[in-house]
Design a protein around this motif. Structure first.
Motif, PDB file in Angstrom:
ATOM      1  N   VAL A 127       0.839  -1.198   0.000  1.00 12.40           N
ATOM      2  CA  VAL A 127       0.000   0.000   0.000  1.00 12.40           C
ATOM      3  C   VAL A 127       0.877   1.252   0.000  1.00 12.40           C
ATOM      4  CG1 VAL A 127      -1.650   1.323   1.382  1.00 12.40           C
ATOM      5  CG2 VAL A 127      -1.988  -1.119   1.030  1.00 12.40           C
ATOM      6  N   GLY A 131      -0.308   2.430  -3.271  1.00 11.63           N
ATOM      7  CA  GLY A 131      -1.579   2.984  -2.836  1.00 11.63           C
ATOM      8  C   GLY A 131      -2.616   1.888  -2.684  1.00 11.63           C
ATOM      9  N   SER A 132      -3.735   2.223  -2.033  1.00 11.11           N
ATOM     10  CA  SER A 132      -4.724   1.184  -1.758  1.00 11.11           C
ATOM     11  C   SER A 132      -5.851   1.238  -2.779  1.00 11.11           C
ATOM     12  CB  SER A 132      -5.277   1.361  -0.346  1.00 11.11           C
ATOM     13  OG  SER A 132      -5.968   2.579  -0.258  1.00 11.11           O
ATOM     14  N   SER A 133      -6.259   0.063  -3.195  1.00 10.90           N
ATOM     15  CA  SER A 133      -7.437  -0.067  -4.040  1.00 10.90           C
ATOM     16  C   SER A 133      -7.947  -1.485  -3.888  1.00 10.90           C
ATOM     17  CB  SER A 133      -7.098   0.216  -5.508  1.00 10.90           C
ATOM     18  OG  SER A 133      -6.355  -0.850  -6.036  1.00 10.90           O
ATOM     19  N   LEU A 134      -9.130  -1.726  -4.420  1.00 13.05           N
ATOM     20  CA  LEU A 134      -9.714  -3.058  -4.336  1.00 13.05           C
ATOM     21  C   LEU A 134      -8.801  -4.085  -5.008  1.00 13.05           C
ATOM     22  CD1 LEU A 134     -12.247  -4.484  -3.338  1.00 13.05           C
ATOM     23  CD2 LEU A 134     -13.237  -4.151  -5.586  1.00 13.05           C
ATOM     24  N   THR A 135      -8.258  -3.733  -6.175  1.00 14.15           N
ATOM     25  CA  THR A 135      -7.383  -4.643  -6.916  1.00 14.15           C
ATOM     26  C   THR A 135      -6.156  -4.995  -6.097  1.00 14.15           C
ATOM     27  OG1 THR A 135      -7.993  -3.172  -8.707  1.00 14.15           O
ATOM     28  CG2 THR A 135      -6.553  -5.021  -9.260  1.00 14.15           C
ATOM     29  N   VAL A 136      -5.579  -3.981  -5.463  1.00 10.74           N
ATOM     30  CA  VAL A 136      -4.372  -4.234  -4.668  1.00 10.74           C
ATOM     31  C   VAL A 136      -4.670  -5.192  -3.526  1.00 10.74           C
ATOM     32  CG1 VAL A 136      -2.698  -3.165  -3.118  1.00 10.74           C
ATOM     33  CG2 VAL A 136      -3.235  -2.086  -5.295  1.00 10.74           C
ATOM     34  N   GLU A 167      -9.499  -8.509   4.930  1.00  9.32           N
ATOM     35  CA  GLU A 167      -9.865  -7.268   4.238  1.00  9.32           C
ATOM     36  C   GLU A 167     -10.432  -6.273   5.248  1.00  9.32           C
ATOM     37  OE1 GLU A 167     -12.421  -4.336   2.922  1.00  9.32           O
ATOM     38  OE2 GLU A 167     -13.358  -6.215   3.583  1.00  9.32           O
ATOM     39  N   SER A 174      -8.819  -2.779   5.987  1.00  9.42           N
ATOM     40  CA  SER A 174      -9.608  -1.558   5.826  1.00  9.42           C
ATOM     41  C   SER A 174      -9.661  -0.787   7.140  1.00  9.42           C
ATOM     42  CB  SER A 174     -11.024  -1.905   5.370  1.00  9.42           C
ATOM     43  OG  SER A 174     -10.991  -2.473   4.088  1.00  9.42           O
ATOM     44  N   VAL A 215      -9.678  -1.307   1.146  1.00  9.11           N
ATOM     45  CA  VAL A 215     -10.351  -0.551   0.093  1.00  9.11           C
ATOM     46  C   VAL A 215     -10.505   0.895   0.554  1.00  9.11           C
ATOM     47  CG1 VAL A 215     -11.544  -2.555  -0.787  1.00  9.11           C
ATOM     48  CG2 VAL A 215     -12.612  -1.223   1.002  1.00  9.11           C
ATOM     49  N   PRO A 216     -10.269   1.849  -0.346  1.00 15.03           N
ATOM     50  CA  PRO A 216     -10.307   3.262   0.048  1.00 15.03           C
ATOM     51  C   PRO A 216     -11.744   3.767   0.152  1.00 15.03           C
ATOM     52  CG  PRO A 216      -9.737   3.062  -2.268  1.00 15.03           C
ATOM     53  CD  PRO A 216      -9.902   1.668  -1.762  1.00 15.03           C
ATOM     54  N   LEU A 223     -15.871   3.710  -0.759  1.00 11.33           N
ATOM     55  CA  LEU A 223     -16.430   2.371  -0.953  1.00 11.33           C
ATOM     56  C   LEU A 223     -16.904   1.823   0.389  1.00 11.33           C
ATOM     57  CD1 LEU A 223     -14.080   0.468  -3.430  1.00 11.33           C
ATOM     58  CD2 LEU A 223     -16.455   1.119  -3.771  1.00 11.33           C
TER      59      LEU A 223
END
Lengths: 278, 314
Positions: A132, A136-141, A212, A216, A222-223, A226
């Motif tokens: 991260v 950076g953070s995302s769902l895919t990551v 997750e 989170s 996830v950022p 969402l």
């Protein structure tokens, strides 16, 4: 009695998982309101069944006035999506490694064992932090990080069960019949270990969903905005002393989903293991 | 005429790890075994547990490579054959029909597997599977079931159907009846015998049951600790065994008369250890006729009155 209790547990797990999966799939059609719509005038409204609640918000609103029930439903999407994708990804990696190691044995198995040991010595949260920090953070990551790391139980179970099956006479018969290696692996070995892998899959799915949520909660998952259940818990922790439902609602949802998945996995193992074997 | 199977000095050594600090133990499961089976014949191989019978079966089937020596099938070296050619020549029937059938496949698919591997599919495959199931005495409708729905005898019939569906020349039966009920054993044995005559098959029939071997074989070989100590025609071997071990083995058969108890065969309680083969004649620690030279001198096989015997005293 014990048998009926097991059936009940399996049925309960099945209903919970299928129910939440349906809710996740149908989210756009069943949410009463837009989960991203903010309304600062109606912040922290309590659920409709509590004092001061309104019929407009069944589970109340969060600190930005977003409808909590709608966010919960969309959060189910994130949780199920992550659970399924992580299990598919890690299941493919782990099963391939484990079956290959267990089937071929010798040096190949030693390499597989080394890879498993290496994986076991990697602290998951630390890797997630590093990833991260870099991308950076995302769902895919989140999906990729967990999917590429959570395969070790698949590998261990696939390896030991393959080693058991490998020495059975029907595998010898398949060799003698002139079958090719891929055929034996896919048609003779895999179908006979898959019920063990299904149990691992349910455990891993529950673990992925919890991880997750944990990531989170730490701000690594996830950022926002969402609506992940972990993120909802993280955002709710500042308000829990004044309006406890904001942390209770996603917490209970998470608990019920993980319980359901575990009940389903346990039940499936009993059923699949017992029906076809003598 | 070339023999259907010829085994020349076949040896198989297993390495058994004994721990981190001690060296590996070498287990000579099959140690310099030679024999041949003529086309259409049936060689019975007898011996107690752990004497290397099943390892020998796996060597003949090409499931295990030999450490040294060679196996020739119809004059060709087994090690040089590709898996499909080998499968068309030689097929196994295993002991336990509960582990020799894949529990997750239907009977039809199990019997079809060797055809599938040869690239025979569709109508031709279905016809041959159907024909074979009828041939081994199973109702055609059984094809849709899974092994768990079948009895032991039916399962063994399925295993025989799978072995014969490619119409091989040779069948290696590794204790095909010992996991079955006594009432079913005779049926399976008669079926195997009948199929051999009708299809002109050659059998290598491995068993520890002397009565079974006597019934089906025309030649018998006795194994002890990885070696064949005596080979002879069935009638000659059972009428006049030459090797002391064969004599003891035949004496160990229980009589049907009650009250006589277990016969004392004079073999003692010493159990042979294939990792620690005695010097000289490997049978001498248990042999009641053993003399001093038996512990020093290893016997070589000799022809005595039609028997091929490996004993210094015969």
């Amino acid at each position: 009695m014990a048998f009926q209790l097991r059936r009940l547990a399996l049925a309960l797990g099945f209903v919970i998982v299928i129910g939440i999966a349906l809710v996740a799939l149908l989210a756009p059609w069943i949410t009463p309101q837009d989960p991203f719509l903010q309304n600062l005038d109606a912040r922290m409204a309590p659920p409709s069944f509590m004092d001061g609640g309104t019929a407009a918000h069944f589970l109340g609103t969060d600190q930005l006035g977003r409808d909590y029930f709608s966010r919960l439903i969309y959060g189910a999407r994130i949780s199920m999506l992550i659970g399924v994708l992580v299990v598919v990804c890690s299941g493919l990696i782990g099963t391939t490694l484990g079956v290959v190691g267990g089937f071929f044995g010798g040096r190949i198995d030693a390499v597989v064992m080394f890879i498993i040991t290496c994986r076991l010595s990697i602290p998951l949260i630390l890797v997630a932090l590093t990833v991260v920090a870099f991308v950076g953070s995302s769902l895919t990551v989140v999906v990729l990080t967990l999917g590429l790391l959570l395969w070790e139980r698949f590998a261990v179970v696939a390896r030991t069960t393959t080693m058991q099956v490998r020495n059975l006479d029907y595998i010898a018969a398949a060799w003698a019949a002139g079958c090719s290696r891929p055929y034996i692996l896919l048609r003779e070995v895999l179908p006979n270990i898959v019920h063990h892998l299904i149990v691992v899959a349910t455990l891993e799915m529950a673990l992925a969903i919890l991880l997750e949520a944990a990531l989170s909660f730490l701000g690594l998952g996830v950022p926002p905005p969402l609506p992940s259940w972990g993120l909802m818990i993280a955002e709710a922790k500042d308000y829990m002393y004044f309006s406890p439902w904001v942390i209770l609602v996603p917490g209970i949802a998470l608990f019920v989903l993980v319980l359901g998945i575990n009940l389903l996995g346990d039940g499936l193992r009993d059923r699949l293991g017992a029906t076809r074997d003598a | 005429m070339t023999a259907a199977i010829e085994v020349r000095d076949a040896t198989r050594v297993f390495r058994q790890s004994t721990g981190v600090f001690s060296g590996d133990r070498l287990i000579r499961a099959v140690d310099g075994v030679s024999f041949s089976v003529e086309s259409g014949g049936c060689l019975g191989i007898v011996g107690e547990s752990g004497c290397g019978k099943s390892t020998l079966a796996r060597l003949i089937l090409g499931l295990l490579p030999t450490t040294s020596g060679e196996v020739l099938v119809e004059g060709q070296r087994l090690a040089d054959m590709d898996r499909k050619a080998r499968a068309r020549l030689i097929q196994p029937v295993f002991q336990d029909p509960f582990s020799s059938l894949n529990p997750r496949r239907r009977i039809r698919d199990i019997v079809a597997m060797p055809l599938q591997a040869q690239g025979i599919t569709g109508r031709a495959q279905a016809d041959r599977v159907e024909e074979m199931l009828v041939r081994v005495g199973l109702p055609g409708a059984i094809g849709d079931r899974v092994p768990a729905q079948l009895s032991g005898g039916q399962r063994q019939r399925v295993a025989i159907a799978r072995a014969l569906v490619l119409r091989p020349r040779i069948v290696v039966c590794d204790e095909p009846t010992s996991a079955l009920d006594v009432s079913v054993q005779a049926q399976i044995l008669n079926l195997l015998d009948e199929l051999r005559r009708d299809l002109g098959l050659t059998y290598v029939f491995i068993s520890h049951n002397l009565a079974v071997v006597e019934h089906i074989s025309d030649r018998v070989a006795v194994m002890y600790l990885g070696r064949m100590v005596e080979q002879a025609g069935t009638d000659a071997l059972f009428a006049a065994p030459k090797h002391p071990y064969t004599q003891a083995l035949l004496a160990s058969v229980l009589t049907p008369e009650p009250g006589l108890g277990v016969p004392d065969v004079g073999l003692g309680d010493l159990y042979p250890d294939p990792a620690n083969v005695p010097p000289g004649c490997r049978f001498h620690p248990r042999c009641k006729l053993a003399q001093a030279r038996c512990a020093l001198e290893a016997p070589v096989p000799r022809e005595v009155a039609g028997h091929r015997v490996e004993c210094l005293l015969v």
